[in-house]
Design a protein around this motif. Structure first.
Motif, PDB file in Angstrom:
ATOM      1  N   GLN A   1       0.817  -1.212   0.000  1.00 31.97           N
ATOM      2  CA  GLN A   1       0.000   0.000   0.000  1.00 31.97           C
ATOM      3  C   GLN A   1       0.859   1.274   0.000  1.00 31.97           C
ATOM      4  N   SER A   2       2.069   1.158  -0.525  1.00 30.77           N
ATOM      5  CA  SER A   2       2.953   2.322  -0.513  1.00 30.77           C
ATOM      6  C   SER A   2       2.407   3.464  -1.361  1.00 30.77           C
TER       7      SER A   2
ATOM      8  N   PHE B   1      -0.215   5.368   0.591  1.00 31.37           N
ATOM      9  CA  PHE B   1       0.339   6.275   1.588  1.00 31.37           C
ATOM     10  C   PHE B   1       0.933   7.524   0.958  1.00 31.37           C
TER      11      PHE B   1
ATOM     12  N   PRO C   1      -3.142  -4.164   8.754  1.00 29.25           N
ATOM     13  CA  PRO C   1      -2.726  -3.416   7.564  1.00 29.25           C
ATOM     14  C   PRO C   1      -3.232  -3.948   6.228  1.00 29.25           C
TER      15      PRO C   1
ATOM     16  N   GLY D   1      -7.106  -0.570   6.286  1.00 27.08           N
ATOM     17  CA  GLY D   1      -6.008  -1.036   7.121  1.00 27.08           C
ATOM     18  C   GLY D   1      -5.243   0.084   7.789  1.00 27.08           C
ATOM     19  N   ALA D   2      -4.806  -0.172   9.013  1.00 31.10           N
ATOM     20  CA  ALA D   2      -3.971   0.770   9.756  1.00 31.10           C
ATOM     21  C   ALA D   2      -2.500   0.502   9.428  1.00 31.10           C
ATOM     22  N   VAL D   3      -1.595   1.049  10.242  1.00 31.61           N
ATOM     23  CA  VAL D   3      -0.170   0.777  10.072  1.00 31.61           C
ATOM     24  C   VAL D   3       0.324  -0.142  11.190  1.00 31.61           C
ATOM     25  N   GLY D   4      -0.589  -0.830  11.794  1.00 34.12           N
ATOM     26  CA  GLY D   4      -0.320  -1.785  12.864  1.00 34.12           C
ATOM     27  C   GLY D   4      -1.643  -2.413  13.233  1.00 34.12           C
ATOM     28  N   ASP D   5      -1.750  -2.931  14.423  1.00 31.66           N
ATOM     29  CA  ASP D   5      -2.994  -3.565  14.842  1.00 31.66           C
ATOM     30  C   ASP D   5      -3.999  -2.530  15.343  1.00 31.66           C
TER      31      ASP D   5
ATOM     32  N   GLN E   1      -3.118   5.295  15.126  1.00 35.70           N
ATOM     33  CA  GLN E   1      -3.813   4.382  14.211  1.00 35.70           C
ATOM     34  C   GLN E   1      -5.125   5.008  13.737  1.00 35.70           C
TER      35      GLN E   1
ATOM     36  N   LYS F   1      -7.639   7.222   5.531  1.00 38.08           N
ATOM     37  CA  LYS F   1      -7.921   6.168   4.565  1.00 38.08           C
ATOM     38  C   LYS F   1      -9.421   5.942   4.386  1.00 38.08           C
TER      39      LYS F   1
ATOM     40  N   TYR G   1      -5.122  -5.657  -4.047  1.00 37.77           N
ATOM     41  CA  TYR G   1      -5.138  -4.437  -3.248  1.00 37.77           C
ATOM     42  C   TYR G   1      -5.310  -3.273  -4.200  1.00 37.77           C
TER      43      TYR G   1
END
Length: 401
Positions: free
Chosen positions: A25-26, A29, A201, A206-210, A261, A268, A377
Motif C-alpha cells: 500500500q505504498s 500512503f 494493515p 487497514g492501519a499501520v499496525g494492529d 492508528q 484512509k 489491493y
C-alpha cells in the motif's frame, strides 16, 4: 518518513519484471500522506496518544459509514471478538458454534472469553458457516453461534438466523474482513447482537499496525464493551487523562485503540469506497482470465449473490487441484501468495483435546488443501493481475505435458 514516501514502491524496485508482493500500500500512503500527516500532527498537539479524541472522531465516522448505533475502537480485531463475546453475555463453559474454516482467532477468542468452541462445517459452494451444520452442532450447552464473513461475501445470515431463533441462540458476527459488506442495506456486524472489524494493515481498511472495532446497535452491549476495553472502568473514559479514578465494575483489559492508528484510518476512510470498487474491478479481471482453466475454481466469485447482498472483495481466493505446486511456481516467478488456511481449526494442535479426527468436517478440510489467495489491493495494476494469470496458465500448461 519523507524519505520512505519518496522511495520507489516495493513492486517498482529493481526494474524489469519485479516481484509482485501479495500486499502493498505504498502508493496509497503517498497519495494520502498530507491528510495522514495533518491528523498525526493533531494527535501530537493534543498530547493524548491512546484512547483520545482522534479515536472518538474515528468512531463517529465509522458509525456514519456503517450505520451502527455504536462503534467501539479497540487495539485489534481479536480483542474486539473477545470483548464482543463477553459483552453479549457469554458465560464460562458456554458453547459457541464456529466454522472450522477461518482464521484461528475466531475460535481462540471464544476460549479467551471463557467459552468452548464447537466446530461446524462450511457451505458446499462457498466459505461461510453452513446453517445445516449449525443445527447439527447444537447441544444443551450451546449459547451462541458466530458466523464468519470471509473473503468477498457474507455468511448465510438468514439461514443461520433461522437456526438460532429455533434454538434460542445469540448470533455474534466475526465480521473482521467485512467492511463495506451489507445485507438489505444493513452493514455486516449489525445482523445479530454485534460484530467486529479488523484494521490489520492488509485489510480493506487497514492501519499501520494492529487496530480493531466492535460495532453494535445494542446499547447494553456497547456500554459493557467500552468498560471491558479500558480495565472495566465505568463512566466516560475516552479522551480523559488518565481517568484512573473511575470505578472498576467488571474485570476488563487494556484494549484501547492508539490515536495514531485512528489518524491513519480517518485519512484512509475517505478512500474506502473507491478502494472497494477498485478491488472489485481487479477481482473481476482475475475471474475473466481464470474462468474455465482446468484445475482452477473460483467458488466465491462464481456463487450467486444472495438477495439484498452487497459484496466487498477483501481477498481473491481460488481453489487449485495442485495448490502447493502453484504456490511454489508463483513464488519462483516473483508472485506473492497467501494460503487461507493451511489447516482447519478442528485439526489445530491447540484444539486436539476436543477429539476431532481427519474426515470429521470434509468441506473445510478440502478447502484447506486447495485454497490460495492471489495479490489483491487497490494499488495493484491490471498489468500485474495479467502477469499473475499468465504465470498460472504457464503452471497449468506444464502439468499437462
Amino acid at each position: 518518513m519523507k524519505s520512505a514516501l519518496s522511495s520507489p514502491a516495493a513492486g517498482e524496485r529493481g526494474g524489469g519484471h519485479s516481484r509482485i508482493p501479495f500486499f502493498d500500500q505504498s502508493d496509497t500512503f503517498r497519495r494520502l500522506w498530507p491528510e495522514i500527516e495533518e491528523n498525526c500532527v493533531r494527535v501530537m498537539d493534543d498530547g493524548k496518544f491512546s484512547h483520545g479524541s482522534m479515536v472518538a472522531e474515528f468512531e463517529r465516522e465509522m458509525e456514519r459509514y456503517t450505520g451502527a448505533r455504536h462503534v467501539v475502537g479497540v487495539n485489534s480485531g481479536t480483542d474486539a471478538l473477545v470483548i464482543l463475546l463477553r459483552a453479549a453475555g457469554l458465560r464460562p463453559g458456554d458453547e459457541v458454534i464456529v466454522p472450522a474454516y477461518t482464521f484461528v482467532a475466531t475460535a481462540t477468542a471464544v476460549v479467551h472469553a471463557g467459552g468452548v468452541p464447537v466446530f461446524a462445517d462450511i457451505e458446499a459452494h462457498g466459505y461461510g458457516l453452513s446453517p445445516d451444520a449449525v443445527a447439527d452442532a447444537v447441544t444443551p450447552r450451546t449459547r451462541m453461534v458466530m458466523p464468519v464473513h470471509l473473503f468477498d461475501r457474507l455468511a448465510d445470515m438468514e439461514g443461520i438466523g433461522r437456526v438460532a431463533r429455533a434454538h434460542g441462540l445469540t448470533v455474534v458476527e466475526d465480521s473482521a474482513e467485512a467492511v463495506g459488506m451489507r445485507l438489505h442495506g444493513k452493514h455486516a456486524g449489525l445482523l445479530g447482537a454485534g460484530g467486529v472489524l479488523s484494521f490489520f494493515p492488509a485489510k480493506t481498511l487497514g492501519a499501520v499496525g494492529d487496530a480493531g472495532a466492535l460495532l453494535t446497535d445494542d446499547d447494553a452491549v456497547a456500554e459493557t464493551a467500552r468498560m471491558l476495553r479500558h480495565h472495566g472502568r465505568s463512566g466516560r473514559t475516552l479522551a480523559e487523562f488518565p481517568g484512573i479514578s473511575n470505578p472498576t465494575v467488571v474485570v476488563g483489559g487494556n484494549s484501547k485503540m492508539d490515536d495514531l492508528q485512528a489518524a491513519v484510518l480517518l485519512a484512509k476512510l475517505t478512500r474506502l469506497d473507491a478502494d472497494i470498487r477498485r478491488r472489485a474491478e481487479l477481482s473481476r479481471r482475475y475471474d475473466e482470465r481464470l474462468r474455465g482453466l482446468p484445475g482452477v475454481r473460483a467458488v466465491p466469485g462464481d456463487a450467486a449473490a444472495r438477495p439484498g447482498e452487497e459484496r466487498a472483495v477483501y481477498v481473491h481466493l481460488v481453489e487449485v487441484d495442485d495448490r502447493d505446486g502453484l504456490v511454489a511456481h508463483l513464488d519462483a516467478a516473483g508472485v506473492g501468495t497467501e494460503v487461507y488456511y493451511p489447516r482447519p481449526l478442528h485439526l489445530q494442535p491447540c484444539f486436539a483435546h476436543l477429539g476431532h479426527r481427519p474426515g470429521d468436517l470434509p468441506r473445510a478440510e478440502e478447502v484447506c488443501r486447495s485454497a490460495v489467495a492471489l495479490p489483491l489491493y487497490a494499488d495493484l495494476s491490471e498489468e500485474r493481475v495479467d502477469r499473475v494469470c499468465d504465470e498460472i496458465e504457464r503452471f497449468l500448461a506444464g502439468r499437462t505435458r
